[in-house]
Design a protein around this motif. Structure first.
Motif, short mmCIF file in Angstrom:
data_model
loop_
_atom_site.label_atom_id
_atom_site.label_comp_id
_atom_site.label_asym_id
_atom_site.label_seq_id
_atom_site.Cartn_x
_atom_site.Cartn_y
_atom_site.Cartn_z
N ALA A 18 0.84 -1.21 0.00
CA ALA A 18 0.00 0.00 0.00
C ALA A 18 0.87 1.26 0.00
O ALA A 18 0.60 2.22 -0.73
N ASP A 19 1.96 1.23 0.80
CA ASP A 19 2.87 2.39 0.83
C ASP A 19 3.50 2.61 -0.55
O ASP A 19 3.73 3.74 -0.97
N ALA A 22 0.97 3.86 -3.31
CA ALA A 22 0.53 5.25 -3.08
C ALA A 22 1.45 6.27 -3.75
O ALA A 22 1.10 7.44 -3.87
N GLU A 101 -3.65 4.07 -5.22
CA GLU A 101 -4.08 3.76 -3.87
C GLU A 101 -4.38 2.26 -3.90
O GLU A 101 -5.07 1.79 -4.81
N GLY A 111 -4.41 -1.61 -8.18
CA GLY A 111 -3.60 -0.40 -8.17
C GLY A 111 -2.48 -0.52 -9.19
O GLY A 111 -2.05 -1.63 -9.52
#
Ligand SMILES: [Zn+2]
Length: 445
Positions: A18-19, A22, A101, A111
Protein backbone atom coordinates in the motif's frame (compact mmCIF):
# COMPACT_ATOMS: atom_id res chain seq x y z
CA UNK A 1 -1.11 -24.82 -1.89
CA UNK A 2 -0.24 -25.24 1.79
CA UNK A 3 0.85 -21.92 3.24
CA UNK A 4 3.80 -21.95 5.57
CA UNK A 5 3.95 -18.17 5.81
CA UNK A 6 1.91 -16.64 8.59
CA UNK A 7 -1.05 -14.31 8.18
CA UNK A 8 1.02 -11.74 9.97
CA UNK A 9 3.74 -11.62 7.32
CA UNK A 10 1.09 -11.61 4.57
CA UNK A 11 -0.55 -8.60 6.20
CA UNK A 12 2.75 -6.79 6.64
CA UNK A 13 3.46 -7.36 2.96
CA UNK A 14 0.14 -5.88 1.91
CA UNK A 15 0.70 -2.88 4.16
CA UNK A 16 4.08 -2.28 2.56
CA UNK A 17 2.55 -2.68 -0.89
CA UNK A 18 0.00 0.00 0.00
CA UNK A 19 2.87 2.39 0.83
CA UNK A 20 4.49 1.64 -2.51
CA UNK A 21 1.38 1.89 -4.69
CA UNK A 22 0.53 5.25 -3.08
CA UNK A 23 3.53 6.76 -4.85
CA UNK A 24 2.82 7.49 -8.55
CA UNK A 25 6.32 6.55 -9.69
CA UNK A 26 5.84 7.48 -13.33
CA UNK A 27 8.75 8.85 -15.36
CA UNK A 28 9.02 12.64 -15.41
CA UNK A 29 12.00 13.85 -17.38
CA UNK A 30 11.31 17.53 -16.79
CA UNK A 31 12.66 17.59 -13.27
CA UNK A 32 16.14 19.06 -13.04
CA UNK A 33 16.96 17.60 -9.62
CA UNK A 34 16.41 13.91 -10.35
CA UNK A 35 17.04 11.72 -13.39
CA UNK A 36 13.49 10.36 -13.60
CA UNK A 37 11.37 12.79 -11.57
CA UNK A 38 10.54 13.41 -7.92
CA UNK A 39 7.89 10.65 -7.61
CA UNK A 40 10.43 8.02 -8.69
CA UNK A 41 12.96 9.46 -6.24
CA UNK A 42 10.28 9.29 -3.51
CA UNK A 43 9.55 5.70 -4.46
CA UNK A 44 13.22 4.79 -4.28
CA UNK A 45 13.41 6.29 -0.80
CA UNK A 46 10.23 4.47 0.23
CA UNK A 47 11.64 1.13 -0.93
CA UNK A 48 14.79 1.79 1.06
CA UNK A 49 12.72 2.71 4.14
CA UNK A 50 10.78 -0.55 3.81
CA UNK A 51 14.01 -2.56 3.55
CA UNK A 52 15.56 -0.77 6.53
CA UNK A 53 12.52 -1.73 8.58
CA UNK A 54 13.38 -5.35 7.72
CA UNK A 55 16.91 -4.92 9.05
CA UNK A 56 18.68 -4.71 5.69
CA UNK A 57 21.68 -2.54 4.87
CA UNK A 58 20.74 -0.05 2.18
CA UNK A 59 22.24 2.23 -0.41
CA UNK A 60 20.81 4.88 -2.71
CA UNK A 61 22.82 6.02 -5.69
CA UNK A 62 23.55 9.70 -4.99
CA UNK A 63 22.55 10.49 -8.58
CA UNK A 64 19.20 8.79 -8.03
CA UNK A 65 19.42 6.05 -10.64
CA UNK A 66 19.05 3.00 -8.43
CA UNK A 67 19.19 1.71 -4.89
CA UNK A 68 19.72 -1.59 -3.18
CA UNK A 69 19.22 -3.35 0.12
CA UNK A 70 21.39 -6.19 1.31
CA UNK A 71 21.52 -8.73 4.08
CA UNK A 72 23.82 -11.65 4.89
CA UNK A 73 27.56 -12.36 4.71
CA UNK A 74 29.94 -13.99 2.28
CA UNK A 75 31.48 -13.78 -1.17
CA UNK A 76 28.48 -14.83 -3.19
CA UNK A 77 25.79 -12.30 -3.95
CA UNK A 78 22.29 -13.44 -4.79
CA UNK A 79 20.24 -10.76 -6.55
CA UNK A 80 16.56 -10.01 -6.73
CA UNK A 81 16.18 -7.46 -9.50
CA UNK A 82 13.05 -5.33 -9.19
CA UNK A 83 11.77 -2.14 -10.72
CA UNK A 84 9.97 0.64 -8.92
CA UNK A 85 8.76 2.72 -11.86
CA UNK A 86 5.31 2.17 -13.30
CA UNK A 87 3.60 3.16 -16.52
CA UNK A 88 1.13 6.07 -16.31
CA UNK A 89 -2.48 5.40 -15.33
CA UNK A 90 -3.95 6.69 -18.57
CA UNK A 91 -7.73 7.10 -18.74
CA UNK A 92 -7.94 7.50 -14.99
CA UNK A 93 -11.73 7.91 -15.27
CA UNK A 94 -12.03 4.37 -16.59
CA UNK A 95 -10.48 2.91 -13.44
CA UNK A 96 -12.88 1.30 -10.97
CA UNK A 97 -10.49 2.20 -8.14
CA UNK A 98 -7.97 5.01 -7.71
CA UNK A 99 -4.81 3.81 -9.52
CA UNK A 100 -2.42 5.18 -6.93
CA UNK A 101 -4.08 3.76 -3.87
CA UNK A 102 -4.09 0.09 -2.96
CA UNK A 103 -7.63 -1.29 -2.93
CA UNK A 104 -8.17 -4.80 -1.62
CA UNK A 105 -11.47 -5.96 -3.05
CA UNK A 106 -13.02 -8.94 -4.77
CA UNK A 107 -10.06 -11.06 -3.70
CA UNK A 108 -7.56 -8.92 -5.53
CA UNK A 109 -5.05 -6.16 -4.94
CA UNK A 110 -5.89 -3.25 -7.22
CA UNK A 111 -3.60 -0.40 -8.17
CA UNK A 112 -0.95 0.62 -10.68
CA UNK A 113 2.09 -1.56 -10.06
CA UNK A 114 0.19 -4.30 -8.21
CA UNK A 115 1.27 -6.75 -10.91
CA UNK A 116 4.13 -4.84 -12.52
CA UNK A 117 6.30 -4.73 -10.56
CA UNK A 118 5.56 -3.57 -7.02
CA UNK A 119 3.37 -6.54 -6.05
CA UNK A 120 5.87 -9.24 -7.11
CA UNK A 121 8.80 -7.25 -5.63
CA UNK A 122 7.06 -6.95 -2.26
CA UNK A 123 6.18 -10.64 -2.39
CA UNK A 124 9.86 -11.51 -2.82
CA UNK A 125 10.96 -9.08 -0.12
CA UNK A 126 8.52 -10.38 2.48
CA UNK A 127 9.29 -13.97 1.49
CA UNK A 128 12.85 -13.26 2.59
CA UNK A 129 11.58 -11.55 5.72
CA UNK A 130 9.46 -14.62 6.57
CA UNK A 131 12.51 -16.88 6.28
CA UNK A 132 14.56 -14.65 8.56
CA UNK A 133 11.67 -14.48 11.05
CA UNK A 134 11.60 -18.27 11.06
CA UNK A 135 15.27 -18.29 12.05
CA UNK A 136 16.85 -19.40 8.79
CA UNK A 137 20.47 -18.31 8.36
CA UNK A 138 21.66 -17.00 5.01
CA UNK A 139 24.62 -18.76 3.38
CA UNK A 140 25.49 -15.71 1.27
CA UNK A 141 24.53 -12.10 0.76
CA UNK A 142 21.11 -11.38 -0.72
CA UNK A 143 20.67 -8.05 -2.45
CA UNK A 144 17.42 -6.52 -3.68
CA UNK A 145 18.33 -4.17 -6.50
CA UNK A 146 15.80 -1.47 -7.27
CA UNK A 147 15.76 -0.12 -10.80
CA UNK A 148 13.82 3.03 -11.57
CA UNK A 149 13.68 3.20 -15.36
CA UNK A 150 12.50 -0.23 -16.51
CA UNK A 151 9.47 0.98 -18.40
CA UNK A 152 11.59 3.14 -20.66
CA UNK A 153 15.33 2.90 -21.25
CA UNK A 154 16.87 0.91 -18.39
CA UNK A 155 19.34 3.74 -17.68
CA UNK A 156 19.11 2.70 -14.02
CA UNK A 157 20.67 -0.70 -14.64
CA UNK A 158 23.27 0.75 -17.00
CA UNK A 159 24.42 2.94 -14.11
CA UNK A 160 24.22 0.10 -11.63
CA UNK A 161 26.39 -2.08 -13.83
CA UNK A 162 28.90 0.74 -14.31
CA UNK A 163 29.33 1.34 -10.61
CA UNK A 164 28.22 -1.67 -8.57
CA UNK A 165 28.89 -5.31 -7.96
CA UNK A 166 27.28 -7.82 -10.29
CA UNK A 167 25.33 -10.61 -8.65
CA UNK A 168 26.51 -14.22 -8.73
CA UNK A 169 23.03 -15.37 -9.64
CA UNK A 170 19.57 -14.01 -9.26
CA UNK A 171 15.90 -13.85 -10.03
CA UNK A 172 13.72 -11.18 -11.55
CA UNK A 173 10.14 -11.16 -10.25
CA UNK A 174 8.80 -9.35 -13.30
CA UNK A 175 7.38 -11.92 -15.67
CA UNK A 176 5.55 -15.23 -15.40
CA UNK A 177 5.91 -18.60 -13.69
CA UNK A 178 7.49 -21.01 -14.03
CA UNK A 179 10.49 -19.10 -15.34
CA UNK A 180 12.07 -17.53 -18.40
CA UNK A 181 15.53 -18.89 -19.12
CA UNK A 182 16.09 -17.51 -22.61
CA UNK A 183 15.24 -14.14 -24.03
CA UNK A 184 16.48 -13.18 -27.47
CA UNK A 185 18.81 -10.24 -27.88
CA UNK A 186 17.04 -7.10 -29.03
CA UNK A 187 18.67 -4.85 -31.59
CA UNK A 188 16.86 -1.77 -32.79
CA UNK A 189 18.54 0.03 -35.62
CA UNK A 190 18.21 2.72 -38.20
CA UNK A 191 19.36 2.59 -41.79
CA UNK A 192 19.75 6.12 -43.07
CA UNK A 193 20.30 7.26 -46.62
CA UNK A 194 19.60 9.88 -49.25
CA UNK A 195 16.23 11.51 -49.87
CA UNK A 196 14.16 11.21 -53.02
CA UNK A 197 12.66 13.73 -55.41
CA UNK A 198 10.26 11.13 -56.80
CA UNK A 199 8.33 10.07 -53.73
CA UNK A 200 7.78 10.81 -50.06
CA UNK A 201 6.85 8.35 -47.35
CA UNK A 202 5.85 8.94 -43.78
CA UNK A 203 5.21 5.52 -42.31
CA UNK A 204 6.17 5.99 -38.71
CA UNK A 205 5.48 3.28 -36.19
CA UNK A 206 6.65 1.75 -32.95
CA UNK A 207 9.75 -0.37 -33.38
CA UNK A 208 8.33 -3.27 -31.43
CA UNK A 209 5.22 -3.67 -33.56
CA UNK A 210 4.83 -5.22 -37.00
CA UNK A 211 3.01 -2.53 -39.01
CA UNK A 212 -0.60 -3.44 -39.81
CA UNK A 213 -0.98 -0.51 -42.14
CA UNK A 214 1.17 1.38 -44.63
CA UNK A 215 0.21 4.38 -46.71
CA UNK A 216 1.43 6.03 -49.86
CA UNK A 217 0.29 9.14 -51.64
CA UNK A 218 2.00 10.65 -54.65
CA UNK A 219 3.40 9.91 -58.05
CA UNK A 220 2.36 6.66 -59.81
CA UNK A 221 -0.20 5.89 -57.13
CA UNK A 222 -2.36 3.99 -59.66
CA UNK A 223 0.48 1.69 -60.65
CA UNK A 224 1.45 1.13 -57.03
CA UNK A 225 -2.14 0.19 -56.27
CA UNK A 226 -2.35 -2.17 -59.25
CA UNK A 227 0.85 -3.91 -58.28
CA UNK A 228 -0.38 -4.50 -54.75
CA UNK A 229 -3.73 -5.75 -55.92
CA UNK A 230 -2.19 -8.06 -58.51
CA UNK A 231 0.08 -9.43 -55.80
CA UNK A 232 -3.06 -10.27 -53.77
CA UNK A 233 -2.15 -8.02 -50.89
CA UNK A 234 -5.00 -6.37 -49.00
CA UNK A 235 -5.13 -2.86 -50.35
CA UNK A 236 -7.60 0.07 -50.38
CA UNK A 237 -7.64 3.39 -52.09
CA UNK A 238 -8.90 6.57 -50.47
CA UNK A 239 -8.82 9.42 -52.95
CA UNK A 240 -5.21 9.66 -54.01
CA UNK A 241 -3.91 7.48 -51.21
CA UNK A 242 -3.06 3.79 -51.22
CA UNK A 243 -3.50 1.93 -47.94
CA UNK A 244 -1.98 -1.53 -47.54
CA UNK A 245 -3.18 -3.77 -44.74
CA UNK A 246 -1.34 -6.50 -42.92
CA UNK A 247 -1.44 -8.12 -39.52
CA UNK A 248 0.06 -6.50 -36.48
CA UNK A 249 1.89 -8.56 -33.87
CA UNK A 250 4.67 -7.85 -31.39
CA UNK A 251 8.09 -7.73 -33.04
CA UNK A 252 9.20 -10.77 -31.08
CA UNK A 253 6.56 -12.75 -32.99
CA UNK A 254 7.29 -11.07 -36.32
CA UNK A 255 7.03 -14.40 -38.16
CA UNK A 256 3.36 -14.60 -37.17
CA UNK A 257 2.50 -11.16 -38.52
CA UNK A 258 2.03 -9.73 -41.98
CA UNK A 259 4.08 -6.62 -42.58
CA UNK A 260 2.07 -4.06 -44.55
CA UNK A 261 5.06 -1.77 -44.89
CA UNK A 262 7.19 -4.42 -46.57
CA UNK A 263 4.39 -5.02 -49.10
CA UNK A 264 4.22 -1.31 -49.85
CA UNK A 265 7.99 -1.06 -50.22
CA UNK A 266 7.95 -3.99 -52.62
CA UNK A 267 5.37 -2.18 -54.75
CA UNK A 268 7.24 1.12 -54.62
CA UNK A 269 10.48 -0.54 -55.62
CA UNK A 270 8.82 -1.48 -58.93
CA UNK A 271 8.25 2.21 -59.69
CA UNK A 272 11.11 4.06 -58.04
CA UNK A 273 14.84 3.67 -57.84
CA UNK A 274 16.06 4.21 -54.30
CA UNK A 275 18.62 2.27 -52.27
CA UNK A 276 16.40 1.82 -49.22
CA UNK A 277 13.62 0.34 -51.35
CA UNK A 278 16.14 -2.00 -52.98
CA UNK A 279 17.54 -2.99 -49.61
CA UNK A 280 14.18 -4.00 -48.18
CA UNK A 281 12.97 -5.59 -51.42
CA UNK A 282 16.11 -7.67 -51.74
CA UNK A 283 16.26 -8.80 -48.13
CA UNK A 284 12.93 -8.80 -46.39
CA UNK A 285 10.13 -9.53 -48.87
CA UNK A 286 8.79 -12.93 -47.78
CA UNK A 287 11.63 -13.33 -45.30
CA UNK A 288 11.23 -12.09 -41.74
CA UNK A 289 14.26 -14.17 -40.74
CA UNK A 290 16.72 -12.10 -42.75
CA UNK A 291 18.21 -15.19 -44.39
CA UNK A 292 19.25 -13.30 -47.51
CA UNK A 293 21.64 -11.22 -45.47
CA UNK A 294 22.58 -13.43 -42.54
CA UNK A 295 21.91 -16.96 -43.68
CA UNK A 296 19.93 -19.14 -41.31
CA UNK A 297 20.44 -17.86 -37.75
CA UNK A 298 18.70 -20.17 -35.35
CA UNK A 299 19.27 -22.08 -32.13
CA UNK A 300 17.50 -24.64 -30.05
CA UNK A 301 16.72 -22.55 -26.95
CA UNK A 302 15.29 -19.53 -28.73
CA UNK A 303 14.46 -20.25 -32.37
CA UNK A 304 15.15 -18.11 -35.43
CA UNK A 305 16.33 -14.56 -35.88
CA UNK A 306 13.42 -12.25 -36.70
CA UNK A 307 13.60 -8.90 -38.46
CA UNK A 308 10.78 -6.38 -38.31
CA UNK A 309 10.79 -3.53 -40.80
CA UNK A 310 8.98 -1.13 -38.49
CA UNK A 311 9.00 2.27 -40.17
CA UNK A 312 10.21 4.17 -43.19
CA UNK A 313 10.34 7.88 -43.74
CA UNK A 314 11.58 9.38 -46.98
CA UNK A 315 11.60 13.06 -47.90
CA UNK A 316 13.62 15.04 -50.42
CA UNK A 317 16.56 15.30 -48.01
CA UNK A 318 16.92 11.96 -46.27
CA UNK A 319 15.51 8.53 -45.73
CA UNK A 320 15.32 6.60 -42.50
CA UNK A 321 14.37 2.97 -42.10
CA UNK A 322 13.85 1.60 -38.60
CA UNK A 323 14.11 -2.09 -37.79
CA UNK A 324 13.77 -4.34 -34.78
CA UNK A 325 15.79 -7.55 -34.75
CA UNK A 326 15.35 -10.35 -32.21
CA UNK A 327 18.59 -12.27 -32.02
CA UNK A 328 18.81 -15.93 -30.93
CA UNK A 329 20.57 -16.34 -27.59
CA UNK A 330 23.65 -18.13 -28.90
CA UNK A 331 24.16 -15.86 -31.92
CA UNK A 332 26.88 -13.20 -31.94
CA UNK A 333 25.38 -9.73 -32.25
CA UNK A 334 28.63 -8.07 -33.40
CA UNK A 335 28.98 -10.62 -36.19
CA UNK A 336 25.43 -9.91 -37.33
CA UNK A 337 26.05 -6.17 -37.33
CA UNK A 338 29.24 -6.71 -39.34
CA UNK A 339 27.34 -8.77 -41.90
CA UNK A 340 24.58 -6.19 -42.09
CA UNK A 341 27.10 -3.37 -42.64
CA UNK A 342 28.83 -5.41 -45.37
CA UNK A 343 25.50 -5.77 -47.12
CA UNK A 344 25.20 -1.97 -47.18
CA UNK A 345 28.67 -1.41 -48.65
CA UNK A 346 28.59 0.33 -52.01
CA UNK A 347 25.11 1.71 -51.41
CA UNK A 348 24.48 5.13 -49.92
CA UNK A 349 22.92 3.59 -46.84
CA UNK A 350 24.38 3.74 -43.36
CA UNK A 351 23.83 1.62 -40.28
CA UNK A 352 23.12 3.22 -36.90
CA UNK A 353 22.47 1.35 -33.67
CA UNK A 354 19.49 2.78 -31.79
CA UNK A 355 19.11 0.42 -28.85
CA UNK A 356 20.50 -2.93 -27.84
CA UNK A 357 19.59 -5.34 -25.06
CA UNK A 358 21.76 -8.38 -24.70
CA UNK A 359 20.13 -11.77 -24.71
CA UNK A 360 19.42 -13.83 -21.62
CA UNK A 361 20.37 -17.45 -21.49
CA UNK A 362 20.83 -19.71 -18.49
CA UNK A 363 21.09 -23.40 -19.40
CA UNK A 364 18.24 -25.61 -18.25
CA UNK A 365 20.60 -27.92 -16.37
CA UNK A 366 22.11 -25.12 -14.26
CA UNK A 367 21.72 -25.17 -10.47
CA UNK A 368 19.61 -22.03 -10.54
CA UNK A 369 17.06 -23.40 -12.98
CA UNK A 370 16.84 -26.92 -11.66
CA UNK A 371 16.31 -25.56 -8.14
CA UNK A 372 13.70 -22.96 -9.07
CA UNK A 373 11.82 -25.43 -11.20
CA UNK A 374 11.84 -28.15 -8.56
CA UNK A 375 10.56 -25.76 -5.88
CA UNK A 376 7.87 -24.37 -8.17
CA UNK A 377 6.68 -27.79 -9.32
CA UNK A 378 6.66 -29.27 -5.83
CA UNK A 379 4.52 -26.43 -4.53
CA UNK A 380 2.11 -25.99 -7.40
CA UNK A 381 2.04 -29.29 -9.27
CA UNK A 382 2.22 -27.21 -12.44
CA UNK A 383 4.59 -28.95 -14.85
CA UNK A 384 4.62 -26.19 -17.49
CA UNK A 385 7.97 -26.10 -19.26
CA UNK A 386 10.31 -23.14 -18.75
CA UNK A 387 9.71 -20.25 -21.11
CA UNK A 388 11.89 -19.05 -23.93
CA UNK A 389 10.53 -15.78 -25.27
CA UNK A 390 11.53 -12.55 -26.90
CA UNK A 391 10.27 -10.42 -24.03
CA UNK A 392 12.58 -8.27 -21.95
CA UNK A 393 13.25 -8.16 -18.24
CA UNK A 394 16.18 -7.06 -16.10
CA UNK A 395 17.36 -10.68 -16.20
CA UNK A 396 19.26 -9.61 -19.32
CA UNK A 397 21.30 -7.06 -17.43
CA UNK A 398 23.38 -9.57 -15.47
CA UNK A 399 24.71 -13.05 -16.03
CA UNK A 400 23.03 -16.02 -14.37
CA UNK A 401 19.70 -14.34 -13.76
CA UNK A 402 16.28 -15.59 -14.79
CA UNK A 403 12.79 -14.11 -14.72
CA UNK A 404 10.82 -16.08 -12.12
CA UNK A 405 7.11 -15.22 -11.70
CA UNK A 406 4.92 -13.77 -10.67
CA UNK A 407 2.14 -14.20 -13.20
CA UNK A 408 0.50 -17.62 -12.82
CA UNK A 409 -1.34 -19.77 -15.32
CA UNK A 410 -4.98 -18.69 -15.41
CA UNK A 411 -4.32 -15.25 -13.89
CA UNK A 412 -5.22 -12.36 -16.20
CA UNK A 413 -2.28 -10.24 -17.32
CA UNK A 414 -3.41 -6.71 -16.41
CA UNK A 415 0.01 -5.07 -16.49
CA UNK A 416 -0.03 -1.58 -18.00
CA UNK A 417 -3.84 -1.72 -18.18
CA UNK A 418 -6.80 -0.02 -16.55
CA UNK A 419 -7.66 -1.69 -13.22
CA UNK A 420 -4.29 -3.40 -12.92
CA UNK A 421 -4.64 -6.05 -10.24
CA UNK A 422 -2.94 -9.00 -8.63
CA UNK A 423 -5.31 -11.65 -7.26
CA UNK A 424 -4.72 -12.24 -3.54
CA UNK A 425 -4.22 -15.96 -4.08
CA UNK A 426 -1.59 -15.21 -6.70
CA UNK A 427 0.10 -12.80 -4.27
CA UNK A 428 0.15 -15.26 -1.36
CA UNK A 429 1.23 -18.18 -3.52
CA UNK A 430 3.97 -16.05 -5.04
CA UNK A 431 5.29 -15.21 -1.57
CA UNK A 432 5.22 -18.88 -0.74
CA UNK A 433 7.07 -19.87 -3.92
CA UNK A 434 9.70 -17.16 -3.42
CA UNK A 435 10.18 -18.17 0.22
CA UNK A 436 10.82 -21.79 -0.73
CA UNK A 437 13.07 -20.80 -3.61
CA UNK A 438 15.16 -18.51 -1.42
CA UNK A 439 15.28 -21.17 1.27
CA UNK A 440 16.69 -23.64 -1.23
CA UNK A 441 19.16 -21.22 -2.80
CA UNK A 442 20.44 -18.91 -0.08
CA UNK A 443 19.94 -20.43 3.37
CA UNK A 444 22.16 -22.78 5.34
CA UNK A 445 20.69 -26.25 5.42
ZN1 LIG B 1 7.76 -4.82 -15.21
Amino acid sequence: MNYTLTNQVQEEAIKALADWIAIPSVLDENDSNTPFGQPIQDMLEQAITTCESLGMKTFIDPDGYYGYAEIGEGEDLFGVLCHLDVVPAENENDWSYPPFELTVEKDALYGRGSQDDKGPSIAALYALKALLDQGYQLNQRVRFIFGTDEETLWRCMDKYNEKEEAVTMGIVPDSAFPLTYAEKGLLQLHITGPGSNDFTLNNKGALNVVPAKAEYEGQDVEQVYDYLENSHYQVDKEGNKVIVHGKSVHSKDADQGDNALVHLIEALSERFDHPVLDFVKKNFVNDVHGQNIFGLIEDEPSGKLTCNVASLEVNNQTSKLAMDLRIPVTADKEELVKTLCQSLEGSELKYEEFDYLASLYVPLDSELITTLLRVYRDLTGDMTEPISSGGATFARTMKNCVAFGALQEGVADTMHQVDEKMPLVNFYETMEIYAHALKALVTKS
